[in-house]
Write an enzyme that holds these catalytic residues in place. Structure first.
Site, PDB file in Angstrom:
ATOM      1  N   HIS A 152      44.552  42.280  81.531  1.00 30.68           N
ATOM      2  CA  HIS A 152      45.163  40.946  81.454  1.00 30.68           C
ATOM      3  C   HIS A 152      46.438  40.929  82.277  1.00 30.68           C
ATOM      4  O   HIS A 152      47.291  41.794  82.138  1.00 30.68           O
ATOM      5  CB  HIS A 152      45.503  40.596  80.000  1.00 30.68           C
ATOM      6  CG  HIS A 152      44.307  40.203  79.205  1.00 30.68           C
ATOM      7  ND1 HIS A 152      44.380  39.485  78.040  1.00 30.68           N
ATOM      8  CD2 HIS A 152      42.989  40.417  79.422  1.00 30.68           C
ATOM      9  CE1 HIS A 152      43.160  39.274  77.565  1.00 30.68           C
ATOM     10  NE2 HIS A 152      42.305  39.847  78.382  1.00 30.68           N
ATOM     11  N   TYR A 194      49.928  32.788  72.435  1.00 26.97           N
ATOM     12  CA  TYR A 194      50.882  32.829  71.330  1.00 26.97           C
ATOM     13  C   TYR A 194      51.304  31.383  71.050  1.00 26.97           C
ATOM     14  O   TYR A 194      52.013  30.778  71.865  1.00 26.97           O
ATOM     15  CB  TYR A 194      52.104  33.669  71.722  1.00 26.97           C
ATOM     16  CG  TYR A 194      51.826  35.154  71.727  1.00 26.97           C
ATOM     17  CD1 TYR A 194      51.146  35.771  72.773  1.00 26.97           C
ATOM     18  CD2 TYR A 194      52.257  35.951  70.658  1.00 26.97           C
ATOM     19  CE1 TYR A 194      50.892  37.132  72.763  1.00 26.97           C
ATOM     20  CE2 TYR A 194      51.999  37.322  70.641  1.00 26.97           C
ATOM     21  CZ  TYR A 194      51.316  37.899  71.686  1.00 26.97           C
ATOM     22  OH  TYR A 194      51.061  39.253  71.671  1.00 26.97           O
ATOM     23  N   PRO A 229      53.383  42.966  64.251  1.00 27.97           N
ATOM     24  CA  PRO A 229      52.440  43.061  65.380  1.00 27.97           C
ATOM     25  C   PRO A 229      52.638  42.044  66.500  1.00 27.97           C
ATOM     26  O   PRO A 229      51.925  42.093  67.501  1.00 27.97           O
ATOM     27  CB  PRO A 229      51.068  42.870  64.715  1.00 27.97           C
ATOM     28  CG  PRO A 229      51.346  42.216  63.419  1.00 27.97           C
ATOM     29  CD  PRO A 229      52.719  42.587  62.994  1.00 27.97           C
ATOM     30  N   LYS A 241      53.070  46.334  69.778  1.00 31.59           N
ATOM     31  CA  LYS A 241      53.692  47.609  70.140  1.00 31.59           C
ATOM     32  C   LYS A 241      53.264  48.813  69.293  1.00 31.59           C
ATOM     33  O   LYS A 241      53.542  49.952  69.670  1.00 31.59           O
ATOM     34  CB  LYS A 241      55.230  47.484  70.035  1.00 31.59           C
ATOM     35  CG  LYS A 241      55.839  46.561  71.070  1.00 31.59           C
ATOM     36  CD  LYS A 241      55.833  47.208  72.439  1.00 31.59           C
ATOM     37  CE  LYS A 241      56.213  46.270  73.538  1.00 31.59           C
ATOM     38  NZ  LYS A 241      55.178  46.049  74.544  1.00 31.59           N
ATOM     39  N   TYR A 282      56.800  43.260  77.355  1.00 28.19           N
ATOM     40  CA  TYR A 282      55.410  43.176  76.900  1.00 28.19           C
ATOM     41  C   TYR A 282      54.547  44.236  77.578  1.00 28.19           C
ATOM     42  O   TYR A 282      53.757  44.926  76.911  1.00 28.19           O
ATOM     43  CB  TYR A 282      54.843  41.766  77.158  1.00 28.19           C
ATOM     44  CG  TYR A 282      53.670  41.452  76.277  1.00 28.19           C
ATOM     45  CD1 TYR A 282      53.825  40.734  75.103  1.00 28.19           C
ATOM     46  CD2 TYR A 282      52.395  41.914  76.596  1.00 28.19           C
ATOM     47  CE1 TYR A 282      52.748  40.473  74.268  1.00 28.19           C
ATOM     48  CE2 TYR A 282      51.312  41.652  75.777  1.00 28.19           C
ATOM     49  CZ  TYR A 282      51.494  40.935  74.609  1.00 28.19           C
ATOM     50  OH  TYR A 282      50.430  40.688  73.784  1.00 28.19           O
TER      51      TYR A 282
HETATM   52  C1  LIG Z   1      46.351  47.166  58.344  1.00 29.53           C
HETATM   53  C2  LIG Z   1      46.947  47.280  59.734  1.00 29.53           C
HETATM   54  C3  LIG Z   1      46.648  46.303  60.686  1.00 29.53           C
HETATM   55  C4  LIG Z   1      47.240  46.375  61.948  1.00 29.53           C
HETATM   56  N1  LIG Z   1      46.963  45.400  62.846  1.00 29.53           N
HETATM   57  C5  LIG Z   1      47.570  45.431  64.052  1.00 29.53           C
HETATM   58  C6  LIG Z   1      47.337  44.401  64.975  1.00 29.53           C
HETATM   59  O1  LIG Z   1      46.584  43.478  64.718  1.00 29.53           O
HETATM   60  N2  LIG Z   1      47.989  44.448  66.170  1.00 29.53           N
HETATM   61  C7  LIG Z   1      48.845  45.477  66.483  1.00 29.53           C
HETATM   62  O2  LIG Z   1      49.426  45.490  67.578  1.00 29.53           O
HETATM   63  N3  LIG Z   1      49.067  46.487  65.619  1.00 29.53           N
HETATM   64  C8  LIG Z   1      48.456  46.485  64.418  1.00 29.53           C
HETATM   65  N4  LIG Z   1      48.684  47.481  63.541  1.00 29.53           N
HETATM   66  C9  LIG Z   1      49.550  48.601  63.963  1.00 29.53           C
HETATM   67  C10 LIG Z   1      48.788  49.727  64.660  1.00 29.53           C
HETATM   68  O3  LIG Z   1      47.442  49.709  64.280  1.00 29.53           O
HETATM   69  C11 LIG Z   1      49.451  51.062  64.314  1.00 29.53           C
HETATM   70  O4  LIG Z   1      50.748  51.022  64.869  1.00 29.53           O
HETATM   71  C12 LIG Z   1      48.694  52.297  64.778  1.00 29.53           C
HETATM   72  O5  LIG Z   1      47.542  52.463  63.988  1.00 29.53           O
HETATM   73  C13 LIG Z   1      49.568  53.561  64.693  1.00 29.53           C
HETATM   74  O6  LIG Z   1      48.776  54.718  64.886  1.00 29.53           O
HETATM   75  P1  LIG Z   1      49.051  56.041  64.046  1.00 29.53           P
HETATM   76  O7  LIG Z   1      48.104  57.038  64.567  1.00 29.53           O
HETATM   77  O8  LIG Z   1      50.504  56.328  64.058  1.00 29.53           O
HETATM   78  O9  LIG Z   1      48.721  55.666  62.538  1.00 29.53           O
HETATM   79  P2  LIG Z   1      47.338  55.298  61.856  1.00 29.53           P
HETATM   80  O10 LIG Z   1      46.452  54.604  62.809  1.00 29.53           O
HETATM   81  O11 LIG Z   1      47.686  54.593  60.589  1.00 29.53           O
HETATM   82  O12 LIG Z   1      46.675  56.699  61.545  1.00 29.53           O
HETATM   83  C14 LIG Z   1      47.078  57.513  60.465  1.00 29.53           C
HETATM   84  C15 LIG Z   1      45.895  58.281  59.955  1.00 29.53           C
HETATM   85  O13 LIG Z   1      46.293  59.168  58.931  1.00 29.53           O
HETATM   86  C16 LIG Z   1      45.354  59.123  57.871  1.00 29.53           C
HETATM   87  N5  LIG Z   1      46.041  59.548  56.651  1.00 29.53           N
HETATM   88  C17 LIG Z   1      46.938  58.850  55.899  1.00 29.53           C
HETATM   89  N6  LIG Z   1      47.355  59.601  54.866  1.00 29.53           N
HETATM   90  C18 LIG Z   1      46.740  60.792  54.974  1.00 29.53           C
HETATM   91  C19 LIG Z   1      46.758  61.978  54.195  1.00 29.53           C
HETATM   92  N7  LIG Z   1      47.529  62.071  53.086  1.00 29.53           N
HETATM   93  N8  LIG Z   1      45.998  63.008  54.580  1.00 29.53           N
HETATM   94  C20 LIG Z   1      45.216  62.945  55.693  1.00 29.53           C
HETATM   95  N9  LIG Z   1      45.150  61.830  56.464  1.00 29.53           N
HETATM   96  C21 LIG Z   1      45.905  60.777  56.111  1.00 29.53           C
HETATM   97  C22 LIG Z   1      44.894  57.682  57.865  1.00 29.53           C
HETATM   98  O14 LIG Z   1      43.647  57.506  57.244  1.00 29.53           O
HETATM   99  C23 LIG Z   1      44.830  57.378  59.360  1.00 29.53           C
HETATM  100  O15 LIG Z   1      43.570  57.696  59.911  1.00 29.53           O
HETATM  101  C24 LIG Z   1      48.115  47.446  62.270  1.00 29.53           C
HETATM  102  C25 LIG Z   1      48.373  48.427  61.319  1.00 29.53           C
HETATM  103  C26 LIG Z   1      47.828  48.342  60.054  1.00 29.53           C
HETATM  104  C27 LIG Z   1      48.157  49.415  59.049  1.00 29.53           C
END
Ligand SMILES: Cc1cc2nc3c(=O)[nH]c(=O)nc-3n(C[C@H](O)[C@H](O)[C@H](O)COP(=O)(O)OP(=O)(O)OC[C@H]3O[C@@H](n4cnc5c(N)ncnc54)[C@H](O)[C@@H]3O)c2cc1C
Length: 393
Positions: A74, A203, A295, A299, A387
């Site tokens: 995009h 947006y 969100p 980011k 962005y």
């Molecule tokens: C419900 C939700 C919706 C979102 N929607 C958007 C969106 O629409 N747009 C946007 O830009 N961002 C969105 N985000 C933000 C974005 O998805 C996150 O910033 C991103 O997932 C971060 O990646 P991560 O690997 O740090 O964490 P995560 O993707 O959360 O990965 C963490 C992992 O650790 C695992 N875990 C947790 N606890 C334990 C444990 N005790 N033992 C073992 N494993 C464990 C979890 O199952 C998960 O697989 C959303 C986040 C959430 C929570």
């Protein structure tokens, strides 16, 4: 059962999986522990916008082939208000940079595939994960799998377990300074089998609240509505969602939103959160385990990638040559980018949402800021630059 690895990684989200992949490419061994099933994490629909630097990193790390084929590049977004759309053109404002729309679950699928193909260990459906000994040179992760207890002795533990994980709690209180804002609204998001009715994200600022039009593929549309923070999903049957989306996204020139069967819906709270520091002893936090953004600025996943880009380099130096400076500076290095993203996400959120207690003052500020952003090249450049994201150092 006791095993040994160099880096024990808790969490198989984008942060944990990419860290494991980058370490493998640098010759460092790791084990990833995930409490959900592979099926679950590969279908968890969340973010979908990748900045330019994470796209470049995934491609250069050999996990970007499908992203290059299927990701939707995009070159701008639209700000829609007062019944009209106003396009912000990224390449002309940022020296040619763009974003790519590619679902987070697809990034996860690609990374799991790459780790398993390389013989990497990603252990799904583990339970009772706990960590211990982070102030020693041999920290441990304990977990159960089936009915059996296991222990992994590591050189370093990476807490990539998201906002509700266990690793952040292991930081001692004096190392855990939390900065936090909650917002008086949430997002109701749907995924619909409907061809996107516009090529780029929209947006929309509307008197009934914010709406976001986005997509995941040429067949799938992703849409969001601002709702109250305590909103019940049950109060939003599909017809009501579509009606509200039409109202908030409509334009004076008769643009129409395509409808289709709703495949998924959920409510996401809006929060800004930063834990300083992001490390203590032999424990390093990355991604949502350390920080959350609303969100609106897209980011979250990008920050997770940026953190592990820094962490992989720091741990490689630490574990290969004993050089500590990059590891010691990990929090400080990451927090610079984290706070930029926190500010941008807060700013976009504040400009585009209706605040429940507003007497009209905030609305007038928002409208002034929107008019300025779409009419001043300097203001539009600031939005575009943030962005598409800053380059990685
Ligand atoms: C419900 C939700 C919706 C979102 N929607 C958007 C969106 O629409 N747009 C946007 O830009 N961002 C969105 N985000 C933000 C974005 O998805 C996150 O910033 C991103 O997932 C971060 O990646 P991560 O690997 O740090 O964490 P995560 O993707 O959360 O990965 C963490 C992992 O650790 C695992 N875990 C947790 N606890 C334990 C444990 N005790 N033992 C073992 N494993 C464990 C979890 O199952 C998960 O697989 C959303 C986040 C959430 C929570």
């Amino acid at each position: 059962m006791r095993t040994r690895t160099q880096v024990g990684i808790v969490g198989a989200g984008p942060a944990g999986l990419l860290l494991s992949h980058l370490l493998h490419r640098a010759g460092i061994e790791s084990i990833v522990l995930e409490n959900r099933s592979r099926e679950y994490v590969e279908h968890r629909v969340r973010a979908g916008v990748l900045e330019q630097a994470p796209v470049d990193l995934l491609k250069s790390a050999g996990v970007g082939a499908r992203l290059a084929r299927e990701g939707l590049v995009h070159r701008g977004i639209e700000l829609r208000f007062g019944g009209r759309g106003h396009r912000i053109d990224f390449p002309s404002l940022t020296g040619g940079r763009c974003i790519t729309v590619y679902g987070q679950q697809e990034v996860v699928v690609d990374l799991i595939g790459a780790r398993l193909a390389a013989g990497g260990q990603v252990l799904f459906e583990v339970a009772d994960v706990s960590i211990d000994g982070i102030e020693t040179s041999a920290p441990r992760i304990r977990y159960t799998s089936g009915s059996e207890g296991h222990e992994i002795v590591c050189d370093v533990i990476a807490g990539c377990d998201g906002f509700h994980g266990i690793c952040r709690q292991a930081l001692p209180d004096h190392q855990r300074h939390v900065f936090e804002r909650t917002y008086p609204f949430a997002w109701l998001g749907i995924l619909a089998r409907a061809a996107p009715s516009h090529e780029e994200l929209i947006y929309a600022y509307h008197e009934r609240g914010f709406a976001l039009f986005s997509m995941r593929s040429p067949e799938i549309t992703r849409l969001y509505l601002q709702v109250a923070p305590d909103e019940e999903l049950a109060s939003w049957p599909d017809e009501r969602i579509w009606e509200e989306l039409h109202t908030r996204l409509e334009t004076d020139d008769g643009w129409r939103l395509n409808e289709g069967p709703v495949l998924e819906k959920g409510i996401t709270p809006m929060r800004s959160y930063v834990c300083e520091k992001m490390q203590h002893g032999r424990l390093f936090l990355a991604g949502d385990a350390a920080h959350i953004v609303p969100p609106t600025g897209a980011k979250g996943m990008n920050l997770a990638v940026a953190d592990v880009h820094v962490l992989a380099q720091a741990l490689t130096e630490l574990l290969k040559s004993g050089r500590r400076d990059l590891a010691d500076a990990y929090s400080q290095t990451c927090l610079k980018r984290v706070w930029r993203a926190e500010h941008f996400s807060w700013w976009m959120t504040s400009m585009l949402h209706r605040f429940p207690d507003d007497d009209g003052f905030q609305q007038r500020l928002q409208r002034s800021q929107l008019d300025y952003t779409v009419s001043s090249p300097a203001a539009a450049t600031s939005l575009a630059e943030n962005y598409v994201g800053l380059p990685f150092e």
